[in-house]
Design a protein around this motif. Structure first.
Motif, PDB file in Angstrom:
ATOM      1  N   LEU A 186       0.817  -1.210   0.000  1.00 31.73           N
ATOM      2  CA  LEU A 186       0.000   0.000   0.000  1.00 31.73           C
ATOM      3  C   LEU A 186       0.854   1.265   0.000  1.00 31.73           C
ATOM      4  O   LEU A 186       0.475   2.273  -0.557  1.00 31.73           O
ATOM      5  CB  LEU A 186      -0.897   0.023   1.236  1.00 31.73           C
ATOM      6  N   SER A 187       2.012   1.160   0.618  1.00 31.89           N
ATOM      7  CA  SER A 187       2.823   2.366   0.718  1.00 31.89           C
ATOM      8  C   SER A 187       3.440   2.731  -0.634  1.00 31.89           C
ATOM      9  O   SER A 187       4.028   3.786  -0.767  1.00 31.89           O
ATOM     10  CB  SER A 187       3.908   2.193   1.778  1.00 31.89           C
ATOM     11  N   TYR A 188       3.329   1.865  -1.631  1.00 33.27           N
ATOM     12  CA  TYR A 188       3.859   2.185  -2.957  1.00 33.27           C
ATOM     13  C   TYR A 188       2.819   2.882  -3.832  1.00 33.27           C
ATOM     14  O   TYR A 188       3.083   3.282  -4.940  1.00 33.27           O
ATOM     15  CB  TYR A 188       4.307   0.916  -3.692  1.00 33.27           C
ATOM     16  N   LEU A 227       9.399  -1.633 -16.073  1.00 29.84           N
ATOM     17  CA  LEU A 227       9.967  -0.977 -14.888  1.00 29.84           C
ATOM     18  C   LEU A 227       8.846  -0.618 -13.915  1.00 29.84           C
ATOM     19  O   LEU A 227       7.774  -0.209 -14.325  1.00 29.84           O
ATOM     20  CB  LEU A 227      10.718   0.297 -15.291  1.00 29.84           C
ATOM     21  N   PHE A 228       9.127  -0.781 -12.660  1.00 25.50           N
ATOM     22  CA  PHE A 228       8.109  -0.617 -11.618  1.00 25.50           C
ATOM     23  C   PHE A 228       8.452   0.622 -10.783  1.00 25.50           C
ATOM     24  O   PHE A 228       9.507   0.676 -10.174  1.00 25.50           O
ATOM     25  CB  PHE A 228       8.132  -1.895 -10.754  1.00 25.50           C
ATOM     26  N   PHE A 229       7.564   1.603 -10.807  1.00 19.81           N
ATOM     27  CA  PHE A 229       7.790   2.817 -10.025  1.00 19.81           C
ATOM     28  C   PHE A 229       6.739   2.952  -8.937  1.00 19.81           C
ATOM     29  O   PHE A 229       5.589   2.561  -9.131  1.00 19.81           O
ATOM     30  CB  PHE A 229       7.710   4.060 -10.915  1.00 19.81           C
ATOM     31  N   ARG A 230       7.130   3.539  -7.849  1.00 19.52           N
ATOM     32  CA  ARG A 230       6.159   3.670  -6.765  1.00 19.52           C
ATOM     33  C   ARG A 230       5.838   5.137  -6.497  1.00 19.52           C
ATOM     34  O   ARG A 230       6.596   6.032  -6.873  1.00 19.52           O
ATOM     35  CB  ARG A 230       6.701   3.026  -5.498  1.00 19.52           C
ATOM     36  N   LEU A 272       5.449  -2.184   5.161  1.00 17.60           N
ATOM     37  CA  LEU A 272       4.882  -2.412   3.843  1.00 17.60           C
ATOM     38  C   LEU A 272       3.539  -3.131   3.988  1.00 17.60           C
ATOM     39  O   LEU A 272       3.459  -4.343   3.837  1.00 17.60           O
ATOM     40  CB  LEU A 272       5.834  -3.258   2.981  1.00 17.60           C
ATOM     41  N   ALA A 273       2.538  -2.375   4.321  1.00 14.19           N
ATOM     42  CA  ALA A 273       1.221  -2.996   4.447  1.00 14.19           C
ATOM     43  C   ALA A 273       0.696  -3.331   3.066  1.00 14.19           C
ATOM     44  O   ALA A 273       1.114  -2.750   2.075  1.00 14.19           O
ATOM     45  CB  ALA A 273       0.270  -2.032   5.141  1.00 14.19           C
TER      46      ALA A 273
END
Ligand SMILES: Cc1cc2nc3c(=O)[nH]c(=O)nc-3n(C[C@H](O)[C@H](O)[C@H](O)COP(=O)(O)O)c2cc1C
Ligand code: SF4
Ligand code: SF4
Ligand code: SF4
Ligand code: SF4
Ligand code: SF4
Ligand code: SF4
Ligand code: SF4
Ligand code: SF4
Ligand code: FES
Ligand code: FES
Ligand code: FES
Lengths: 573, 644, 156
Positions: B83-85, B99-102, B400-401
């Motif tokens: 959830l924090s991402y 590519l993975f961005f938060r 990191l919920a």
């Protein structure tokens, strides 16, 4: 199929399909119950009836769990007793503690449970529930703070009375029982039958008291105090006072009532005879006119309100004859007043009945003339018994006395009207008698005395047939409607709200066992078989009224005052 | 569009063989966007993402004026990260790994895209690259599957989540979807499907762990004209969000699971009992059902198999207890959602008196996979008695919920500390609360506990539906227990005495523990203590006698807190102290004479008029009257109010 | 409003109790509450007494019997939000508005509801206003937020 189960280390016989509770009861083991009602499917709401079944993680409710062959049951182990006790303590923790002032004091199942479970200390404390009192109805008082939410009233009202005037509202800690939209009772579809009062284990539902009012008048020398009571009342009073009932007790009750201070004691049965006569005449009229619509007997005020609310189309078919209580009442305020020379407004007239709805009936529109009510106050059998105790009459030591003239007696038909089917039978018999001048053969009406919710019979008067139907309780109404929809026509229809009739009325003692009620019915039938005067038109009282009094009294000579009118009612259905 | 439907239906769904010909596979790769010459931008779109601002991100990307934007494909996907991402964004350039961005909120869109299209990747919000797509590797960028979040999870049920557009049944079919259902209705009898699921050892994921295949067979073997399947998507636990995440990310698999389960018990009507307050999930589910109908996968005589199925979605009108099977049935029948006596069990006599199977969302999500890969495959995961995986929604103070899926047998420690990254902001872990309002506290020493129905039950605990709350030292256990108790008190249906009265009494007693009464002498302390002693009896009787699971498990949080944190209760009762300093009712306020200017601000705001004084002279607080609300503390501009 | 109910009822089959809740839900969604008229009509339609309809409807949190405010705040009180301090936010809203969750202010502007987890646990406490989400809400923000909303409503 019978098999053996183990209970408290002993073997008992159980039957496949029955509940643990029924197996235990048959074997002499008593388990307390609170939400259970005989003949209803269990809901499991109260959890008082829990027992320990080996192999089950939690306790199980005996009232609902079917027995199985492998079961080993413990009914009074420490674990079980703690559970039951804690449950009652939880109920008591916020209960109003009002026993001394409570309507159900000494008749209360919660009180009895607390005593049986030996609760002697308040271990669990909680804020008391705020009292909430609904006194808006003429017949029934609701005290929500005493309600333990067993749901019995909800079920009776829905499944037996079928008006569904009560239900649970909200959930969790806010849950309570109430009528539509949580309004006051007088706005609801409640027909005041009081069957919910009869099943309520606590004082949460009870009749509206009129004792204080009666007492006030008893002490007031300006008024003439008169009481009428129906044939069933005597047996109810005997039961409430713990006396064996026989027919002589009625005459003893007369003298008890005089000791209390009633100056005249009248038989409401005399009014019943008049009702029967008036209705039989209406029926004759209808049959003569070849009316295709039936005549509905309107003696049960709860049924009348039901019809006004739910079946307004049927109002024209309701017999306009007032109920026995009201007819007796009107005679008191006219004939008796004239005879004694007391102005009707100076008469205080009380009616004692087995019925709660009559408290409402006495307050209906059309039950008053020129500001004078036909009946001033209605008391249930329970209230009257209370009044007798209050006045310290030693009931074992009174001499029998007759009723007062002129309403001093009644035919056995009048007693019959208090049993379901009896009203129709009495009217039917009288109708035939009036037609043929001969006593009808009672065997012809046999079918009306059965114990199903809908009954019908066709009797032959020689020239034509008379079709009679009886709805025993409002569940019988469904069947009636179905028959009618299928094309059946009836001449006379009786509907009584309380299943079984007024013998099960909500003004009768709480404690009555089933057998007692059956005996009541038997006594009534027996009297009908043995009494010399079994048709209203043979009753000297009736003859006197019609032959002499009506003729002498302008006010009632047209007999219009025996009749009333009904109207569609607007309530939240 | 119709061509695509025809192709997918004829070449994929109706294909008799398990492996598809290479040219078909190639087409599917295109649908799965594995072969694409356009850049693709994936943006998360679940409720959590929306809360974090993903819709704004979406419109920002749409409006991105960069030269490449017209050819860029934009896809809304479900969620797969913590959830924090949120909101997250994945960018896939042709021939290169995704590519993975938060945390790509709207203002970050333009710089990020500017960078990407000029091969200048901002490291700041980059989580990593997807390493399994067989495309060109970005040098120097970590693979996300190697991060603990992904590496230690076993994402089977959640396998599709965050990977595809949940509104596209085509993509779902291209990922192998609906082939299990087709297989079931064309090649297996009802009984065979039950047997396969029975063999797999699948157990109900709502917490009870009841064998699913067995339940199905009970219903199937009850002779009757009709049966019902109900998917319990109620998600009652106040802190859980697994079902919603699944519905938002992969609704098609759930529909397929429902279809297979319905077939297995011979039901022709299935209901989804849907959690309220999730408009996004509801939209996705209804969309999935509509497109399945469009593909002939629901309705009358499904693809000439002779099998009919309708799925009806019913929104739950708001009552926790309706998650319980018999209450759920009452609700569907239009009654008050009060639990009913068992027996009869729903599998014998349920909805409208007909045999009814009720399954949890996660349970049903496993079904298509079992049908497709076989029971042995399923048994190869997890433990002997609890095969497969389990999905948890981890909340509370976890770093990191989010929704996490692990193999059965994984320890709680690994789940909480390794995957969820332990506690936020470097605080100490106090406990893990498992199972929500009817669950238990597990202290740090006991985190070696393995996730397995039987192991957990042996310890006297229960798994619950998957809510896992990480509790840190700043949380007051007594207050948290009170929170759960208040929730349950409000949600009890009120039918039976032990639960209705018991929860109220327990709440009142807990209230007296965390609040200071106006006047207290030692007698009152004793009363309060006696109250707590009574709590244990009440709790035991509630467990022993309540009608349904709600009342039976209501005392759990309290009992397990009392077991593990007795000293905290005692501190509250005897020392009137809250070590986490949260119980407002226990705080003592006083005024520092030195600092007070006598401005009267506090006195005018105190709701109980506990502050006295003369203007411009120091004020004072009457301790007996003060309720500890703290308003004066907030008001005073001169920091003259002291708290103890 | 009268008409609305009849229009809604047309979509359902009469006399079927299982349709009761969907039917009430739709009326609730369209009108924002269940009026007495709605209950009477629903009762007649389904063939149940209004007592039963009222009993059923009051069981579920979704139904209200007074109109909701022009703005309805939803505050998450799920476990995570609770741990992040949603209790204080709710208290503040109660103090500022002067009424309880589920009620409506006398001026008809506000009403508020308490929900369980909305899915933004990491950003709690979460509050939603007409579909917009606010995250990490502090009690101090409430007075201004309410003032702002009221201003918007009154100048609309
Ligand atoms: C008070 C209570 C609430 C429940 N809530 C849910 C729920 O929200 N979701 C759910 O799937 N099961 C819930 N259950 C469990 C269900 O009753 C039922 O056992 C479950 O849906 C069966 O599914 P399974 O066999 O797939 O686990 C609840 C049980 C109780 C006693
Ligand atoms: S209801 Fe029963 S227990 Fe309660 S006050 Fe009345 S008599 Fe006493
Ligand atoms: S029983 Fe006890 S409480 Fe009741 S009146 Fe007698 S002394 Fe008083
Ligand atoms: S008095 Fe009769 S109609 Fe009225 S609520 Fe009681 S049972 Fe129902
Ligand atoms: S009023 Fe009486 S019968 Fe009705 S629920 Fe309450 S206690 Fe039971
Ligand atoms: S049946 Fe008799 S007791 Fe019952 S309501 Fe009717 S008149 Fe009264
Ligand atoms: S345990 Fe609670 S929720 Fe369950 S039936 Fe009893 S009161 Fe209702
Ligand atoms: S803490 Fe609250 S109650 Fe106590 S003095 Fe301050 S404002 Fe008053
Ligand atoms: S607000 Fe602060 S400075 Fe002002 S009177 Fe209160 S304590 Fe004193
Ligand atoms: S009598 Fe058995 S649960 Fe009430
Ligand atoms: S990653 Fe989006 S909600 Fe979980
Ligand atoms: S607990 Fe509030 S969003 Fe999850």
């Amino acid at each position: 199929m019978l098999f053996t189960i183990q209970v408290n280390n002993r073997k008992i016989r159980a039957e496949k399909g029955e509940t643990i509770l029924s197996a235990l009861n048959r074997n002499g083991i008593i388990i307390p119950t609170l939400c259970r009602m005989k003949d209803f499917t269990p809901t499991g709401a109260c959890r008082i009836c829990v027992v320990e079944v080996e192999g089950r993680e939690n306790l199980v409710t005996a009232c609902s769990q079917p027995v199985e062959e492998w079961m080993k049951i413990r009914t009074h182990s420490p674990r079980v007793i703690t559970a039951r006790k804690t449950i009652v303590e939880l109920l008591l923790s916020n209960h109003p503690d009002d026993c001394l002032y409570c309507d159900k004091n000494l008749n209360c199942e919660l009180q009895k449970l607390a005593e049986e479970l030996n609760i002697r200390e308040r271990r669990i404390r909680a804020r008391k529930i705020k009292p909430r009192l609904d006194q808006s109805s003429h017949a029934i008082v609701r005290e929500l703070s005493k309600c333990i939410l067993c749901g019995r009233c909800v079920r009776v009202c829905e499944e037996v009375i079928t008006t569904t005037s009560l239900d649970f509202i909200n959930k969790g800690s806010k849950i309570h029982v109430g009528p539509s939209m949580d309004r006051d009772f007088n706005f609801s579809s409640c027909i005041n039958c009081g069957q919910c009062v009869m099943v309520c284990p606590t004082g949460a539902l009870h009749e509206k008291h009129n004792i204080n009012e009666v007492q006030e008048y008893l002490n007031n020398p300006e008024f003439m105090k008169i009481i009428q009571y129906s044939p069933l009342v005597a047996s109810g009073i005997a039961e409430e006072l713990g006396i064996r009932y026989n027919r002589e007790f009625e005459r003893m009750l007369n003298s008890i009532l005089r000791k209390i201070g009633f100056e005249k004691v009248f038989a409401a049965g005399a009014g019943t005879d008049i009702c029967l006569y008036e209705i039989a005449e209406q029926l004759t009229e209808k049959v003569k006119e070849k009316h295709d619509k039936p005549l509905y007997i309107s003696a049960c005020p709860a049924w009348v309100k039901y019809a006004e609310q739910f079946m307004p189309d049927l109002i024209p078919e309701l017999s306009t004859v007032k109920s026995p209580q009201q007819v007796t009442g009107i005679l008191i305020k006219t004939v008796v007043a004239a005879e004694t020379g007391i102005r009707p407004e100076k008469i205080f007239s009380v009616s004692a009945t087995p019925c709660l709805a009559m408290k409402f009936e006495a307050r209906r529109d059309g039950m008053m003339r020129k500001g004078i009510s036909d009946v001033d106050t209605v008391m249930t059998v329970r209230e009257l018994a209370r009044l007798i105790r209050l006045y310290g009459v030693d009931v074992s030591n009174v001499a029998p006395e007759p009723f007062d003239e002129p309403l001093s007696g009644y035919s056995s038909s009048a007693s019959l009207t208090e049993v379901s089917g009896g009203f129709a039978e009495a009217v039917g018999r009288l109708y035939l008698f009036m037609k043929t001048g001969k006593e009808a053969d009672r065997q012809m009406f046999r079918k009306l005395r059965m114990s199903v919710s809908f009954r019908e019979v066709t009797v032959n008067s020689g020239e034509e047939e008379l079709k009679i139907a009886v709805a025993d309780g409002l569940t019988g109404l469904e069947k009636l409607k179905r028959e009618q929809a299928a094309g059946k026509n009836y001449d006379l229809i009786e509907v009584m709200t309380c299943p079984g009739g007024c013998v099960n009325g909500a003004g009768m003692p709480f404690s009555s066992a089933r057998d007692e009620k059956k005996t009541r019915v038997k006594t009534i039938y027996l009297a009908d078989d043995t009494d010399a005067i079994n048709t209203p038109s043979k009753s000297p009282v009736l003859i006197n009224i019609y032959e002499k009094m009506i003729k002498e009294n302008k006010e009632i000579s047209d007999r219009k005052i025996f009749h009333t009118h009904f109207e569609k009612r607007d309530v939240l259905l | 569009m119709d061509d695509l439907k025809k192709f997918l239906t004829e070449k994929v769904l109706l294909s008799e063989s398990d492996t598809l010909p290479p040219e078909t596979e190639k087409m599917l790769e295109v649908i799965r966007r594995e072969k694409t010459d356009k850049p693709v931008i994936y943006i998360s779109s679940g409720t959590s993402s929306i809360i974090a601002g993903s819709e704004k991100t979406w419109s920002e990307v749409k409006n991105y004026p960069g030269e490449n934007s017209k050819d860029t494909e934009l896809v809304r996907v479900g969620c797969n990260g913590p959830l924090s991402y949120e909101p997250f964004m994945c960018i896939q350039l042709p021939g290169k790994n995704k590519l993975f961005f938060r945390n790509i909120t709207e203002e970050k869109v333009e710089p990020l895209l500017n960078g990407i299209f000029h091969s200048d990747i901002s490291e700041e919000d980059l989580v990593g690259q997807h390493g399994n797509s067989g495309f060109g590797i970005w040098q120097g960028i970590p693979f996300i599957d190697e991060l603990p979040w992904f590496a230690l999870q076993k994402r089977v049920v959640l396998g599709n989540c965050g990977c595809y557009d949940p509104e596209s049944i085509e993509e779902y079919i291209a990922r192998g979807g609906y082939r299990a259902f087709m297989k079931a209705i064309r090649h297996y009898t009802y009984d065979e499907v039950c047997t396969i699921v029975e063999k797999s050892g699948l157990r109900g994921r709502s917490g009870g762990g009841y064998p699913t295949g067995l339940k199905w067979k009970q219903a199937l073997n009850t002779a009757t004209a009709s049966r019902y399947l109900i998917c319990n998507a109620k998600e009652s636990d106040p802190g859980a969000f697994t079902d919603r995440t699944i519905l938002e990310s992969d609704p098609h698999r759930l529909v397929e699971g429902i279809a297979i389960a319905s077939y297995a018990i011979g039901a022709t009507t299935a209901y989804v009992f849907f959690r309220k307050d999730s408009p996004v999930a509801l939209g996705k589910l209804l969309g999935a059902i509509a497109s399945a109908k469009d593909y002939g996968l629901l309705g009358h005589n499904i693809h000439s198999s002779g099998y009919n199925l309708d799925i009806i979605v019913r929104a739950e009108p708001g009552a926790f207890v309706c998650g319980e099977e018999t209450a759920l049935i009452s609700t569907l029948e239009g009654r008050r959602g009060m639990p009913q006596l068992k027996p009869p069990y729903p599998a014998i006599s349920g909805l409208f008196g007909k045999p009814t199977v009720i399954n949890n969302v996660e349970t049903l999500m496993n079904v298509p996979l079992i049908m497709q890969n076989g029971p042995e495959w399923f048994r190869s995961m997890g433990t002997d008695t609890s095969p497969g995986t389990k999905v948890f929604s981890v909340g509370g103070k976890a770093r990191l919920a989010g929704v996490i899926e692990v193999e059965m047998g994984t320890t709680l420690r690994s789940l909480v500390e390794d995957i969820a990254g332990g506690i936020r902001e470097g605080k100490e872990l106090k406990a893990v609360q498992m199972g929500g309002a009817s669950g238990f506290f597990i202290t740090p020493e006991n985190l070696e506990l393995q996730i397995d129905f039987d192991i957990i039950r042996e310890k006297g605990l229960s798994m619950g539906a998957g809510g896992l709350i990480v509790v840190d030292e700043q949380t007051c256990i007594v207050e948290l227990v009170r929170y759960y108790m208040e929730f349950i008190r409000n949600e009890s249906c009120g039918k039976c005495i032990p639960c209705r009265e018991g929860t109220s009494r327990m709440l009142e007693i807990l209230d007296s523990v965390i609040r200071k009464p106006a006047n207290e002498d030692s007698g009152t302390t004793l009363e309060r203590f006696k109250g707590v002693m009574q709590l244990e009896t009440i709790a035991t009787v509630m467990k022993d006698t309540s009608l349904c699971g709600l009342g039976q498990s209501a005392p759990n949080p309290f009992l397990s807190a009392l077991n593990n944190f007795r000293e905290e209760f005692e501190e509250h009762i005897f020392d009137r102290k809250c070590r986490a300093n949260v119980c407002r009712g226990l705080r003592t306020f006083s005024i520092d004479v030195e600092k007070c200017t006598g401005c009267t601000a506090c006195a005018s705001k105190c709701p109980v008029n506990a502050i006295y004084g003369t203007r411009l002279q120091p004020f004072f607080i009457v301790e007996e009257k003060c309720t500890g609300c703290g308003i004066c503390f907030d008001i005073c501009k001169f920091s003259a109010i002291k708290v103890k | 409003m009268d008409k609305d109910i009849d229009v809604i009822l047309k979509k359902f089959k009469p006399g079927r109790r299982e349709e009761l809740l969907p039917l009430l839900q739709e009326i609730q969604e369209t009108n924002g509450h269940l009026s007495e008229e709605a209950i009477v009509k629903a009762g007649r339609f389904v063939g149940l007494s209004t007592t039963k309809i009222y009993g059923v409807a009051t069981f579920y949190d979704q139904f209200r019997f007074i109109p909701s405010g022009k703005v309805c705040l939803k505050i998450c009180n799920g476990t995570s939000c609770f741990m992040s301090g949603s209790g204080a936010v709710i208290n503040r809203i109660r103090e500022e508005t002067g009424f309880e969750a589920g009620q409506t202010g006398r001026d008809g502007v506000f009403s508020y509801e308490i929900t369980t987890c909305m899915g933004g646990c990491h950003h709690g406490p979460v509050l939603s206003v007409n579909g917009e989400y606010l995250t990490s809400v502090k009690p101090e923000q409430i007075p201004d937020l309410l003032k702002k909303l009221k201003f918007i409503i009154e100048n609309d």
